[in-house]
Design a protein around this motif. Structure first.
Motif, PDB file in Angstrom:
ATOM      1  N   HIS B 277       0.807  -1.217   0.000  1.00 28.73           N
ATOM      2  CA  HIS B 277       0.000   0.000   0.000  1.00 28.73           C
ATOM      3  C   HIS B 277       0.838   1.264   0.000  1.00 28.73           C
ATOM      4  O   HIS B 277       0.411   2.276  -0.516  1.00 28.73           O
ATOM      5  N   ASP B 278       2.036   1.207   0.575  1.00 30.60           N
ATOM      6  CA  ASP B 278       2.722   2.504   0.617  1.00 30.60           C
ATOM      7  C   ASP B 278       3.927   2.598  -0.314  1.00 30.60           C
ATOM      8  O   ASP B 278       4.396   3.697  -0.575  1.00 30.60           O
ATOM      9  N   LEU B 307      -3.553  -9.068   5.088  1.00 35.10           N
ATOM     10  CA  LEU B 307      -2.640  -8.056   4.559  1.00 35.10           C
ATOM     11  C   LEU B 307      -3.147  -7.481   3.246  1.00 35.10           C
ATOM     12  O   LEU B 307      -2.936  -6.317   2.937  1.00 35.10           O
ATOM     13  N   ASN B 310      -5.385  -4.257   3.086  1.00 35.05           N
ATOM     14  CA  ASN B 310      -4.841  -2.907   3.085  1.00 35.05           C
ATOM     15  C   ASN B 310      -4.787  -2.334   1.678  1.00 35.05           C
ATOM     16  O   ASN B 310      -5.280  -1.235   1.411  1.00 35.05           O
ATOM     17  N   SER B 314      -7.137   0.646  -0.190  1.00 35.25           N
ATOM     18  CA  SER B 314      -6.699   1.883  -0.841  1.00 35.25           C
ATOM     19  C   SER B 314      -7.232   1.934  -2.274  1.00 35.25           C
ATOM     20  O   SER B 314      -7.498   3.017  -2.796  1.00 35.25           O
ATOM     21  N   TYR B 343       0.382  -9.489  12.980  1.00 36.30           N
ATOM     22  CA  TYR B 343      -0.138  -8.278  12.322  1.00 36.30           C
ATOM     23  C   TYR B 343      -1.357  -7.715  13.049  1.00 36.30           C
ATOM     24  O   TYR B 343      -2.196  -7.066  12.436  1.00 36.30           O
ATOM     25  N   ARG B 346      -1.807  -3.905  12.892  1.00 37.64           N
ATOM     26  CA  ARG B 346      -2.138  -3.465  11.552  1.00 37.64           C
ATOM     27  C   ARG B 346      -3.578  -3.785  11.231  1.00 37.64           C
ATOM     28  O   ARG B 346      -4.331  -2.961  10.707  1.00 37.64           O
ATOM     29  N   HIS B 349      -5.935  -1.560  13.137  1.00 33.64           N
ATOM     30  CA  HIS B 349      -5.871  -0.206  12.579  1.00 33.64           C
ATOM     31  C   HIS B 349      -6.745  -0.118  11.336  1.00 33.64           C
ATOM     32  O   HIS B 349      -7.545   0.810  11.163  1.00 33.64           O
ATOM     33  N   LEU B 350      -6.608  -1.142  10.478  1.00 35.98           N
ATOM     34  CA  LEU B 350      -7.397  -1.155   9.242  1.00 35.98           C
ATOM     35  C   LEU B 350      -8.879  -1.324   9.540  1.00 35.98           C
ATOM     36  O   LEU B 350      -9.720  -0.629   8.960  1.00 35.98           O
TER      37      LEU B 350
END
Lengths: 857, 516
Positions: B277-278, B307, B310, B314, B343, B346, B349-350
């Protein structure tokens, strides 16, 4: 900039006309010039400042001011050079013309007198020292030494201050007065002053010396008379005599006797029932306190009142937190205290300890002696008595606390022979190695004796540093226990006995004990955390950590809502159950031990432990063959598949029949390498049995929880599958059957949740708010700072308005001036034009006249 | 020509040879001796040889003494009747080639020093050759880059046999330069394609090497002229592709798509998804091309689908992707292991992000809250401290769900209406249930958890509690925090005296364990 100038000018104007025009305005009050601001209502206490005004006068004043300042500026706006008049006193009306002339003349003379030649020494120059003319000093020739300066005490005479620090009104008036005769120069004045102050000082000194002399004389006289008076009054002697007379031995005795304790009547001896009742009450109180802490409701209230500290407290940490003044009691017609002493002597290891105590007492006595010789206070022996009494009573207290129960074997059976070999006095170990060297290689009983004697010899009441030593001893003992537990053959018997010692030490020093427990726990946690960070999982810690956790549970109340030691210990156990994968039978045993501890910790508070249930589920899972147990919801650290997923499955059916129900040995947790297959299978079954019993405990404990079924649902499904698997011994099948029935019998109550009603927020009320009026005319109801702020804002606003008005008026004035200038110019031009026309007309007329004349002719 | 000693290993010897070759063309045959050193066994000798070669060909490249243009065969030229200089140049160019080939082989030498030196030398050649190209420009301001040489460099990095991660990290410093980056992307695409087409099974080390190289490539985010070149040019032209970020993006996209279309090993899958994603999605020319990859990853299950969420999010969020079963899939991901996986932070958070919309239907949010509460019954304290505020936040965001903690006139039920096995959140009947789990957790042994669960006893306050700081909470941190708390008074003590390690007879430990 202009504004600032102007405002400054304005301020000047306020004063100047008051002097110049205030007089005429008052003298000639033209009624047509006075404007009165009439008020509608008369308000008492209000000061009106602008009720009467003279608009004409003030306008004239303003215009004058402007012509003096603004107009001047305006007229000189394009000019860069300035004419400055430097004549002395030209515009000063205060100076008379003669004086003016004098000054001008003096200046002229000075200019003439300027030194022409620097080598010319003969000019009339004064030599000075510290600003004083040397000639003058010679005249006075009485220099006062610097010491005498101190007598002035920093106060300066009024004249001095006046002449040095400025001229107030007083000064000027004086000056004016003096102006009449000859005005003194500044220098002269100062010299005069100095001389005056010195004289004063000298006078004062002389006076004091006189006084001193007189006092001395008086003293002398008195001493002569005193001998006559000496036997008359004790009082006067005490007062006057410098050195006290030696105190009389008799007096001392009398006073000492007066301070000595008198025999006091003690309360009556209590009967056995009363004693029991008291004990029960004490326990009840403690229990109530425990409950309060468990609920954790009133954490603020929890703060205990500071305990009363008696004046005799040595502040050595030895706290009598219970009222353990021994009350005499009889048992079978015999005094109880004897029993106790017997018991205690037994505990201490027989006659030897008695002897030792005798020795100790001897020591005490000698100490007392020294103290007495110091003669500091006569309480010392009383105190030490109570101390030794307390020492005696401590074990008795223990006995008191366990009514009906005998101390298990607190060294009671210590063989005399073993005791005889040991020295009686032990120094407290300064390091762990020292303690180890003391203890290692001895039997359990001997070790106990040693520890006990160390405690006795270093009782905090005996010496100053003993408290710290014993506090250290706790930490060392803990470490020693840890070492014993990590040994290849853990010596549980010694550990078992040492825990009692630890408990006693902990009761004496709770703070340091909790600190050392926290220290070992933190160590264990840190180790685990490191392993988790590097590998993502940890191994089950050694037996020592488990023992520490167990000891923590013994020393501190585990039911508290929050406890500085127990709560971290719970976290530690949770971490063990969630992060350490079960890899071997030892791990199973360790895990079960932790589960046991966990349950024991919450046995009173009945709190919910998710990790424990997860772990039990995992144990059940690894006890079932994989083919049957698929699909149940397993939680970390257990895996559904893998080499350890059938760890507890019994490999040989024959072993099932030979298995006997028994408890697990902690020895197995430390080493389990050399066991036969049959033995291993037996251990597996024992593990399973304890797991099931623990589960049953949990079921019974948590049956009140609202989501009971959601919690136990996975266990239930696994157990029903388990039951089908008939290879288990009958005992276990019965056990699991009872668990299942227990689960099913539990009715599910799903009462809908309701929030507690919160207090309704009160509506805004419209009753007027009452405020104390402190000062009228001010804005009320705010703090001092706010008022000040408001005042400043108000002032600023006013000033701003005033400045704007001033600027506006300035502009108007300027415009007027410009207009008048233009008008003047125009008028001038018109005049000139007219003049021209006039001359032209006359010329024309003359010319015409001439022409006419010619024509006539 | 002097007969030269065969063992020209020492530094002085090599230096002399170098001097000889560089000073007179007559002694050019000494090149063979220098090249022979490269074949040596001793790594020290090889390094010495590489350095000499670097100096030799570096000077020759600068002097432009190598043949320019498409290279004719060596024997034809030597036999032909061209000028002697021309012949020399062609011959020397051939030696240069053989040197480069040997250096490429050295990239997989067991000694790292040798590898590193070979890489540096090759990159030096790339720089020099780029400055004085060995091919003729076909038109005015034609962009020339030593592609063949560079391809061999990248090919040396991406080998299936050895783990080249150290060397690749060395190579990363060249990726700062825009032209190197651009050509690396192009060459890597073709190398990966070639490697996978040649053999059906590609070794794990190759994938690791390739991922290492690919993930090292990072494009600048802002649009600007890329003129930070490794190969210096006198003047740059606007027509060159290498200058435009758009072209870079295209190459980047091609590279990743080419890489991801193959079946990757599982560990690599995770690594790709973590960085997706980043560092990948924002640089793609057409991010929507990743949809296929992400949806298939999302269907794998477990940590991978977690995973993949994520990246998928986006895409949904920024590129207007329609993904109908998104929330159902997310719901399916909630199982007891969620609190124990690596994870966790993470994921939550998502999840917080996904459920932050206030336009979600109440039944969905209720299902999530109920499922999380159910799972909380098996969670360790560090997870509970995070998930309890999380659930409360859900209830705060969606007032319609507050009936789950406050149902004044609800009938008493005999069983929980919530169906934990139902996969569809719409049919789980969570909205009819209550959060009894939170009530259970009020009895939790840890005081803070108990306190966090007791929040529902009162009416929930309006402002949400930020869970950002709680996401990474570990048990060790809680432990430390507990230790740091100071009590006002003294430490409370147990008043029942200890009698031994296992305690009294009726204690649990004494029941199950013996000390003997």
């Amino acid at each position: 900039m202009g504004k600032a100038k102007r405002s400054g000018a304005r301020r000047q104007v306020h004063k100047a006309p008051a002097g110049a025009f205030g007089g005429p305005a008052k003298a000639n009050p033209n009624p047509f010039e006075v404007k009165v601001n009439r008020q509608k209502f008369q308000i008492l206490g209000r000061k009106t400042r602008h009720d009467v005004g003279l608009p004409g006068v003030s306008r004239a004043r303003a215009i004058r001011k402007r012509t003096q300042t603004l107009l001047k500026e305006y007229k000189e706006r394009n000019k860069s050079n300035v004419f400055m008049d430097k004549r002395i006193g030209e515009y000063n009306s205060n100076i008379s013309p003669e004086e003016k002339m004098m000054k001008r003349f003096a200046l002229e003379q000075q200019r003439h007198h300027e030194k022409k030649n620097i080598y010319n020494l003969n000019e009339d120059e004064e030599l000075t020292h510290y600003g004083q003319s040397l000639a003058d000093i010679e005249k006075h020739n009485d220099i006062v030494d610097s010491d005498s300066d101190t007598e002035e005490r920093g106060t300066l005479s009024a004249e001095l201050t006046a002449s040095h620090f400025g001229g107030g009104i007083h000064n000027t008036s004086q000056k004016e007065g003096e102006d009449g005769d000859k005005p003194k120069s500044r220098k002269e004045l100062i010299e005069e002053l100095i001389a005056k102050s010195k004289q004063e000082k000298r006078e004062r000194q002389a006076q004091r010396e006189d006084a001193l002399e007189l006092t001395e004389k008086l003293d002398q006289d008195w001493k002569e008379i005193q001998t006559l008076l000496s036997r008359k009054s004790q009082k006067s002697e005490n007062k006057e005599k410098k050195e006290k007379p030696q105190p009389d031995a008799y007096d001392m005795m009398v006073r000492e006797l007066g301070f000595e304790m008198k025999a006091q009547p003690s309360s009556r001896m209590k009967t056995e029932e009363e004693l029991a009742k008291e004990e029960q009450e004490r326990l009840k109180k403690l229990e109530a306190e425990r409950l309060r802490r468990m609920l954790g409701k009133d954490e603020d209230e929890n703060k205990k009142k500071p305990k009363h500290i008696s004046a005799d407290d040595l502040n050595d940490g030895f706290i009598l937190d219970k009222d353990d003044r021994r009350l005499l009691s009889y048992k079978d017609g015999k005094m109880n205290i004897e029993n106790v002493q017997e018991q205690q002597s037994k505990e201490a290891g027989g006659q030897e300890s008695d002897q030792k105590e005798d020795e100790e007492e001897g020591e005490d006595e000698s100490r007392e002696d020294t103290e007495e010789s110091d003669g500091s206070d006569s309480h010392s022996d009383l105190e030490s008595n109570t101390e030794s009494e307390e020492e005696n009573e401590k074990p008795k207290k223990e006995q008191h606390q366990t009514p009906g129960g005998q101390l298990p074997s607190n060294g009671q059976k210590a063989p005399k022979a073993a005791g005889a070999e040991l020295p009686y006095v032990f120094a407290a170990p300064e390091s762990y190695e020292e303690l180890r060297s003391l203890l290692s290689g001895r039997s359990t009983e001997e070790q106990l004796l040693v520890v006990e004697r160390i405690q006795k010899c270093n009782h905090p009441s005996l010496a100053v540093g003993n408290k710290a030593k014993l506090e250290k001893l706790f930490g060392f003992l803990l470490q020693y226990i840890g070492d014993l537990a990590t040994d290849s053959t853990p010596d549980f018997k010694t550990i078992d006995k040492l825990t009692v010692q630890l408990y006693n030490l902990c009761q004496m020093f709770p703070e340091s004990a909790s600190e050392s427990i926290i220290f070992v726990l933190r160590d264990a946690m840190h180790e685990m955390e490191e392993m988790i960070e590097t590998k993502g999982r940890a191994l089950f810690p050694g037996l020592d950590v488990l023992i520490y956790l167990k000891i923590t549970g013994l020393l501190f109340p585990t039911s508290d809502f929050w406890h500085p030691v127990v709560t971290p210990a719970l976290m530690c156990m949770s971490q063990m159950l969630t992060k350490c994968p079960v890899l071997s039978l030892q791990d199973v045993i360790k895990g079960l031990f932790v589960c046991c501890l966990f349950l024991e910790y919450v046995s009173l508070s009945q709190r919910f432990i998710p990790e424990l249930l997860n772990f039990l589920l995992g144990i059940l899972y690894i006890a079932t063959p994989n083919s049957k147990s698929q699909g149940s919801a397993l939680v970390h650290p257990f895996r559904a598949l893998g080499k350890n997923s059938e760890l507890l499955v019994v490999s040989d059916k024959a072993d099932v029949t030979t298995w006997q129900k028994g408890s697990l040995s902690l020895h197995w947790a430390s080493r389990l390498s050399t066991v036969t297959a049959t033995k291993a299978n037996h251990i597996r079954l024992s593990c399973l049995a304890s797991c099931l019993t623990l589960l049953k405990h949990c079921v019974l404990m948590y049956n009140g929880l609202p989501s009971f079924h959601a919690i136990f649902q996975p266990h239930q499904t696994l157990l029903t599958e388990h039951l089908v698997n008939c290879s288990l011994p009958q005992d276990l099948q019965d056990l699991s059957g009872s668990i299942l029935s227990e689960m099913e019998s539990q009715k599910q109550h799903c009462r809908p949740l309701i929030c507690e009603k919160s207090k309704p927020v009160p509506l805004k009320l419209f009753t007027p708010r009452l405020v104390k009026v402190l000062e009228f005319g001010r804005k009320q109801g705010s703090t001092k700072e706010e008022q000040e702020r408001k005042r400043l804002i108000h002032k600023h606003k006013r000033e701003f308005k005033g400045a704007v008005r001033e600027i506006r008026k300035d502009n108007q004035f300027l415009a007027r001036m410009q207009l008048s200038e233009i008008m003047e110019r125009d008028a001038e031009r018109k005049r000139k034009v007219k003049q021209l026309f006039n001359s032209l007309a006359t010329q024309e007329g003359e010319w015409k006249a001439l022409k006419k004349k010619k024509f006539k002719k | 020509m002097d007969p030269l000693p065969a063992s020209a290993g020492s530094r002085g010897e090599l230096g002399r040879l170098l001097q000889a070759v560089l000073t007179s063309r007559g002694q050019a045959n000494a090149v063979f001796d220098i090249l022979a050193v490269l074949q040596s066994e001793d790594p020290e000798d090889i390094q010495e040889g590489v350095r000499t070669c670097s100096r030799l060909f570096g000077t020759l490249l600068e002097r432009e003494e190598l043949f320019v243009g498409s290279l004719p065969r060596e024997d034809t030229v030597l036999a032909g009747s061209q000028e002697a200089t021309q012949k020399y140049k062609v011959w020397m160019r051939h030696r240069y080639h053989s040197c480069c080939n040997r250096l490429e082989e050295l990239l997989s030498h067991p000694s790292f020093q040798v590898k590193e030196l070979a890489l540096k030398t090759l990159m030096k050649f790339v720089q020099l050759e780029g400055g004085k190209p060995l091919e003729k420009p076909q038109w005015e301001s034609h962009y020339l880059f030593p592609r063949t040489l560079f391809r061999s460099v990248v090919g040396g990095l991406l080998i299936p046999e050895d783990d080249q991660s150290l060397l690749i990290s060395q190579f990363c410093e060249y990726l700062e330069y825009d032209d190197i980056r651009y050509h690396t992307m192009q060459v890597a695409t073709s190398t990966v394609a070639r490697a996978t087409s040649q053999q059906p099974e590609v070794s794990l080390t190759f994938w690791n090497n390739a991922f290492m190289l690919l993930s090292a490539v990072s494009l600048p985010l802002q649009e600007r002229d890329l003129t930070n070149f490794y190969v210096q040019h006198a003047e740059t032209s606007d027509k060159w592709k290498v200058i435009h970020l758009k072209e870079h993006r295209k190459a980047f996209q091609e590279m990743w798509l080419g890489f991801l279309k193959h079946k990757l090993p599982l560990s690599l899958y995770k690594k790709v998804l973590v960085t997706m994603h980043d560092s990948i999605l924002p640089h793609l020319a057409q991010p929507t091309l990743m949809i296929d990859f992400l949806t298939s990853a999302c269907d794998v299950g477990g940590a991978i689908s977690l995973l993949a969420l994520n990246g998928l999010f986006s895409l949904v969020h920024k590129h207007n992707l329609e993904y109908p079963d998104f929330y159902q899939k997310l719901y399916g991901l909630l199982d007891p292991s969620i609190f124990h996986v690596k994870y966790r932070a993470r994921f939550f958070h998502l999840a917080d992000l996904f459920l932050s919309s206030s336009h979600l239907p109440a039944y969905l949010v209720a299902a999530f809250a109920k499922r999380l509460a159910r799972l909380a019954l098996t969670a360790p304290p560090e997870a509970l401290l995070m998930v309890l505020p999380f659930i409360c936040n859900l209830l705060r965001r969606h007032p319609a769900c507050r009936v789950m903690v406050h149902r004044p006139q609800g009938p008493e039920l005999s069983a929980d209406p919530y169906d934990p096995l139902e996969k569809d959140p719409a049919r789980s009947q969570a909205l009819e249930s209550c959060l009894w789990e939170l009530q259970t957790l009020q009895q939790h042994y840890h005081p803070e958890v108990s306190r966090a669960a007791s929040v529902i006893n009162q009416v929930l306050s309006d402002p949400e509690v930020s869970i950002a700081s709680l996401l990474e909470l570990t048990a060790y941190e809680i432990f430390e925090r507990d230790l740091k708390k100071k009590t006002a008074g003294s430490v409370p003590l147990e008043f029942i005296p200890a009698k031994g390690l296992l305690g009294r007879q009726d204690d649990l430990c004494a029941q199950f364990f013996t000390l003997s």
